[in-house]
Motif scaffolding. Structure first.
Motif, PDB file in Angstrom:
ATOM      1  N   LYS A  32      10.907  -4.697 -43.287  1.00 24.28           N
ATOM      2  CA  LYS A  32      11.245  -3.527 -44.097  1.00 24.28           C
ATOM      3  C   LYS A  32      10.418  -2.312 -43.692  1.00 24.28           C
ATOM      4  CE  LYS A  32      11.244  -2.084 -48.895  1.00 24.28           C
ATOM      5  NZ  LYS A  32      10.660  -2.407 -50.183  1.00 24.28           N
ATOM      6  N   GLY A  33       9.179  -2.544 -43.242  1.00 26.90           N
ATOM      7  CA  GLY A  33       8.290  -1.449 -42.875  1.00 26.90           C
ATOM      8  C   GLY A  33       8.551  -0.848 -41.511  1.00 26.90           C
ATOM      9  N   LEU A  34       9.363  -1.523 -40.697  1.00 24.80           N
ATOM     10  CA  LEU A  34       9.661  -0.992 -39.358  1.00 24.80           C
ATOM     11  C   LEU A  34      10.461   0.300 -39.443  1.00 24.80           C
ATOM     12  CD1 LEU A  34      10.705  -4.261 -37.501  1.00 24.80           C
ATOM     13  CD2 LEU A  34       8.740  -2.827 -36.945  1.00 24.80           C
ATOM     14  N   LYS A  35      10.287   1.156 -38.432  1.00 27.10           N
ATOM     15  CA  LYS A  35      11.107   2.370 -38.339  1.00 27.10           C
ATOM     16  C   LYS A  35      12.564   1.955 -38.200  1.00 27.10           C
ATOM     17  CE  LYS A  35       7.769   5.129 -35.772  1.00 27.10           C
ATOM     18  NZ  LYS A  35       7.486   5.739 -34.476  1.00 27.10           N
ATOM     19  N   ASP A  36      13.461   2.769 -38.750  1.00 25.42           N
ATOM     20  CA  ASP A  36      14.888   2.512 -38.579  1.00 25.42           C
ATOM     21  C   ASP A  36      15.259   2.674 -37.117  1.00 25.42           C
ATOM     22  OD1 ASP A  36      15.374   1.972 -41.231  1.00 25.42           O
ATOM     23  OD2 ASP A  36      15.851   4.046 -41.732  1.00 25.42           O
ATOM     24  N   GLY A  37      16.101   1.795 -36.651  1.00 21.24           N
ATOM     25  CA  GLY A  37      16.547   1.853 -35.269  1.00 21.24           C
ATOM     26  C   GLY A  37      17.115   0.527 -34.835  1.00 21.24           C
ATOM     27  N   PRO A  38      17.451   0.420 -33.551  1.00 21.54           N
ATOM     28  CA  PRO A  38      18.056  -0.811 -33.042  1.00 21.54           C
ATOM     29  C   PRO A  38      17.158  -2.039 -33.200  1.00 21.54           C
ATOM     30  CG  PRO A  38      18.082   0.929 -31.369  1.00 21.54           C
ATOM     31  CD  PRO A  38      17.336   1.448 -32.539  1.00 21.54           C
ATOM     32  N   GLY A  39      15.849  -1.859 -33.060  1.00 23.46           N
ATOM     33  CA  GLY A  39      14.924  -2.988 -33.197  1.00 23.46           C
ATOM     34  C   GLY A  39      14.951  -3.576 -34.589  1.00 23.46           C
ATOM     35  N   LYS A  40      14.951  -2.716 -35.586  1.00 24.15           N
ATOM     36  CA  LYS A  40      15.001  -3.172 -36.976  1.00 24.15           C
ATOM     37  C   LYS A  40      16.338  -3.852 -37.257  1.00 24.15           C
ATOM     38  CE  LYS A  40      14.086  -1.500 -41.646  1.00 24.15           C
ATOM     39  NZ  LYS A  40      13.609  -0.349 -42.424  1.00 24.15           N
ATOM     40  N   THR A  41      17.414  -3.263 -36.767  1.00 27.02           N
ATOM     41  CA  THR A  41      18.743  -3.858 -36.946  1.00 27.02           C
ATOM     42  C   THR A  41      18.803  -5.228 -36.292  1.00 27.02           C
ATOM     43  OG1 THR A  41      19.696  -1.640 -36.936  1.00 27.02           O
ATOM     44  CG2 THR A  41      21.211  -3.478 -36.567  1.00 27.02           C
ATOM     45  N   TYR A  42      18.248  -5.336 -35.104  1.00 25.83           N
ATOM     46  CA  TYR A  42      18.223  -6.600 -34.368  1.00 25.83           C
ATOM     47  C   TYR A  42      17.494  -7.670 -35.179  1.00 25.83           C
ATOM     48  CZ  TYR A  42      16.918  -9.854 -30.604  1.00 25.83           C
ATOM     49  OH  TYR A  42      16.714 -10.967 -29.834  1.00 25.83           O
ATOM     50  N   LEU A  43      16.344  -7.320 -35.741  1.00 26.70           N
ATOM     51  CA  LEU A  43      15.580  -8.285 -36.530  1.00 26.70           C
ATOM     52  C   LEU A  43      16.345  -8.744 -37.766  1.00 26.70           C
ATOM     53  CD1 LEU A  43      11.846  -7.161 -36.563  1.00 26.70           C
ATOM     54  CD2 LEU A  43      12.798  -9.282 -35.728  1.00 26.70           C
ATOM     55  N   PHE A  44      17.032  -7.824 -38.417  1.00 29.88           N
ATOM     56  CA  PHE A  44      17.774  -8.206 -39.616  1.00 29.88           C
ATOM     57  C   PHE A  44      18.968  -9.104 -39.290  1.00 29.88           C
ATOM     58  CE2 PHE A  44      15.247  -5.144 -41.935  1.00 29.88           C
ATOM     59  CZ  PHE A  44      15.145  -5.735 -43.183  1.00 29.88           C
ATOM     60  N   ARG A  45      19.422  -9.068 -38.042  1.00 29.61           N
ATOM     61  CA  ARG A  45      20.494  -9.997 -37.631  1.00 29.61           C
ATOM     62  C   ARG A  45      19.935 -11.384 -37.367  1.00 29.61           C
ATOM     63  NH1 ARG A  45      23.002  -5.870 -33.909  1.00 29.61           N
ATOM     64  NH2 ARG A  45      21.613  -6.816 -32.424  1.00 29.61           N
ATOM     65  N   LEU A  46      18.668 -11.465 -36.927  1.00 35.64           N
ATOM     66  CA  LEU A  46      18.074 -12.749 -36.547  1.00 35.64           C
ATOM     67  C   LEU A  46      17.505 -13.536 -37.721  1.00 35.64           C
ATOM     68  CD1 LEU A  46      16.102 -11.750 -33.341  1.00 35.64           C
ATOM     69  CD2 LEU A  46      18.255 -12.976 -33.474  1.00 35.64           C
ATOM     70  N   TYR A  47      16.997 -12.864 -38.729  1.00 29.37           N
ATOM     71  CA  TYR A  47      16.312 -13.501 -39.858  1.00 29.37           C
ATOM     72  C   TYR A  47      15.215 -14.454 -39.387  1.00 29.37           C
ATOM     73  CZ  TYR A  47      20.063 -11.661 -42.756  1.00 29.37           C
ATOM     74  OH  TYR A  47      20.939 -10.834 -43.394  1.00 29.37           O
TER      75      TYR A  47
END
Length: 186
Positions: free
Chosen positions: A126-141
């Motif tokens: 949740k604390g990560l900057k918005d962007g592709p990296g954060k989106t990628y992590l939320f897909r992986l769980y």
């Protein structure tokens, strides 16, 4: 070394000291206390050796030494403060490495009632900057904080590599038209 400043988490130092004592197989209580005292600096060292000079039996057991040290130097509710800071942690202007280090440091400072793994992972993501990296992590769980950190670092590295290569353009060099080798310019 623990010097007794407010910036140093005493409970984390206790964990490190317990590991060092275990690793050295110090079974004798007096040796444990002496070893721990040798790992003090600054005002903490002055306090401990001042007490020992006044009363050589002031720390009969290692646990008593830790308790006295905690009463003297642990700021009230320090673990509560670390937990609160961790739960509100945001990357903001920090680069990913600095954010990861701060996250790991805060988690390691909460030792009496550790933050559960799911909350660690969620707070980090949740604390990560918005962007592709954060989106990628939320897909992986990811299941652990270290797994989430590893995935974020890999994604950050890939994104930096892509940016570095996107600025470079491949330009063909004109060939000598009279040589008969390769294509000729139009």
């Amino acid at each position: 070394k623990y010097s007794g400043t407010d910036a140093e988490p005493l409970l984390r130092w206790f964990v490190e000291m317990d590991a060092a004592i275990w690793g050295r197989d110090l079974a004798d209580e007096e040796l444990r206390v002496t070893f721990a005292m040798s790992c003090l600096a600054g005002r903490a060292k002055t306090w401990a050796f001042g007490k020992r000079m006044a009363d050589p039996s002031c720390f009969p057991k290692y646990e008593a030494f830790k308790h006295e040290l905690q009463l003297a130097f642990e700021p009230p509710k320090s673990e509560f403060r670390s937990r609160s800071e961790f739960l509100e942690l945001r990357q903001g202007s920090l680069d990913l490495h600095a954010y990861v280090q701060k996250c790991r440091y805060l988690v390691s400072s909460i030792v009496m009632e550790p933050v559960d793994m799911a909350t660690q992972v969620t707070t980090f993501m949740k604390g990560l900057k918005d962007g592709p990296g954060k989106t990628y992590l939320f897909r992986l769980y990811p299941e652990t904080l270290e797994q989430a950190i590893s995935f974020a670092m890999q994604e950050d590295f890939s994104a930096r590599q892509a940016r570095a290569h996107s600025g470079r353009t491949h330009r063909a060099t004109p060939m000598d038209a009279g040589s008969g080798e390769g294509p000729t310019p139009m």
